[in-house]
Design a protein around this motif. Structure first.
Motif, PDB file in Angstrom:
ATOM      1  N   HIS A  59       1.049  -0.727   0.024  1.00 34.16           N
ATOM      2  CA  HIS A  59      -0.688  -0.369   0.093  1.00 34.16           C
ATOM      3  C   HIS A  59       0.790   1.469  -0.263  1.00 34.16           C
ATOM      4  O   HIS A  59       0.465   2.497  -0.431  1.00 34.16           O
ATOM      5  CB  HIS A  59      -1.274  -0.269   1.135  1.00 34.16           C
ATOM      6  N   GLU A  60       1.726   1.412   1.046  1.00 36.03           N
ATOM      7  CA  GLU A  60       2.642   2.529   1.305  1.00 36.03           C
ATOM      8  C   GLU A  60       3.409   2.544  -0.468  1.00 36.03           C
ATOM      9  O   GLU A  60       3.805   4.207  -0.463  1.00 36.03           O
ATOM     10  CB  GLU A  60       3.749   2.217   1.848  1.00 36.03           C
ATOM     11  N   HIS A  63       1.750   4.097  -2.932  1.00 37.14           N
ATOM     12  CA  HIS A  63       2.034   6.372  -2.387  1.00 37.14           C
ATOM     13  C   HIS A  63       2.978   6.220  -3.375  1.00 37.14           C
ATOM     14  O   HIS A  63       3.437   7.484  -3.871  1.00 37.14           O
ATOM     15  CB  HIS A  63       1.892   6.419  -1.202  1.00 37.14           C
ATOM     16  N   ASN A 149      -9.111   2.804   5.673  1.00 35.52           N
ATOM     17  CA  ASN A 149      -8.072   3.835   5.021  1.00 35.52           C
ATOM     18  C   ASN A 149      -9.113   4.964   3.848  1.00 35.52           C
ATOM     19  O   ASN A 149      -8.852   6.246   3.816  1.00 35.52           O
ATOM     20  CB  ASN A 149      -7.003   2.543   3.709  1.00 35.52           C
ATOM     21  N   ASP A 157      -6.798   7.852   4.180  1.00 33.42           N
ATOM     22  CA  ASP A 157      -6.556   8.683   2.161  1.00 33.42           C
ATOM     23  C   ASP A 157      -7.710   9.662   1.491  1.00 33.42           C
ATOM     24  O   ASP A 157      -7.594   9.950   1.047  1.00 33.42           O
ATOM     25  CB  ASP A 157      -5.870   7.031   2.062  1.00 33.42           C
TER      26      ASP A 157
HETATM   27 ZN   LIG Z   1      -2.501   4.917   2.305  1.00 31.53          ZN
END
Ligand SMILES: [Zn+2]
Length: 265
Positions: A59-60, A63, A149, A157
């Protein structure tokens, strides 16, 4: 290896260095005490926690890589008990920020059908096994992370996506002001929910973190709006704009003197 703030440097990929904070290991131990009865062997729990680690990391990276793709800066990912943090600095444009933020949950959206398929497949061919419990748990972890999130509570997010969308219409600071208020309301709601459902201290810690970040967001938005107002008050009167319009040297026959009073729109 160990950085100043007590985090361990794990590896570097695509120019992004991944750190894990020592408290992640502490939470892993506490989680193990809480969940060890679910599996016959501690190995399955290690696998489950490792999978949570991998999903948060992916997930990171979503980003971070999206930020790099729009010309921004991203060089650090930190995993700590409240999840992961990608230290990203996308260009100051709503479209670039929207993509950099949405790319994180997009990873969970892509994983969703893959994990569901795996859970159904294993559930059919090896029901009531540790493998079936494990796959089902990983599916739930990914779904839970996605839903949480995407809540429109700044700085989650979902809240940051809402900020970028409002930014297109209202400008950066006004949009930040609105989502910060929503973030604070969301944090208060989370505390209410924790009291109502009798949830553990973890929810309170998350709520306090969200509320604190929302207050900072609100303060920043107010500062930007105040500075913009002060700059507008200092600016010279707008009457000067008439001067910039240069009338035609030879007015065409039929043009009237009226047209000289203000620039054509
Ligand atoms: Zn995130």
């Amino acid at each position: 290896m160990v950085s100043r703030n007590g985090s361990l440097r794990l590896f570097r990929l695509f120019g992004i260095t991944v750190f894990v904070h020592w408290s992640w290991l502490l939470v892993a131990y506490l989680q193990y005490q809480y969940r060890r009865s679910v599996y016959p062997s501690a190995l399955w729990f290690a696998l489950e926690y490792g999978s949570l680690f991998a999903i948060v990391l992916l997930h990171e990276f979503g980003h971070a890589l999206a930020t790099l793709s729009v010309g921004g800066k991203a060089d650090t990912i930190m995993l700590w008990p409240l999840g992961g943090v990608a230290f990203v600095d996308p260009p100051h444009r709503p479209g670039a920020v929207l993509w950099a933020i949405f790319a994180g949950p997009l990873v969970n959206i892509i994983l969703l059908p893959l994990l569901l398929f795996a859970a159904i497949y294993v559930g059919q061919f090896a029901p009531h096994t540790s493998l079936a419990s494990y796959i089902w748990m990983v599916f739930q972890i990914n779904l839970g992370l996605l839903i949480f999130n995407m809540l429109p509570i700044y700085p989650l997010d979902g809240g940051q996506i809402l900020h970028a969308l409002l930014w297109f219409v209202l400008g950066y600071a006004q949009a930040l002001r609105i989502v910060s208020v929503l973030g604070f309301v969301g944090a208060a709601g989370l505390v209410g929910l924790a009291v109502w459902l009798g949830l553990g201290p973890y929810t309170y810690i998350v709520a306090v973190f969200i509320g604190w970040r929302a207050v900072i967001g609100y303060q920043i938005s107010r500062q930007i709006i105040r500075q913009a107002n002060e700059a507008a008050n200092r600016a010279p009167p707008p009457a000067a704009t008439n001067v910039t319009w240069i009338p035609p040297a030879n007015p065409q026959p039929g043009s009237t003197t009226n047209s000289w009073d203000k620039p054509p729109q």
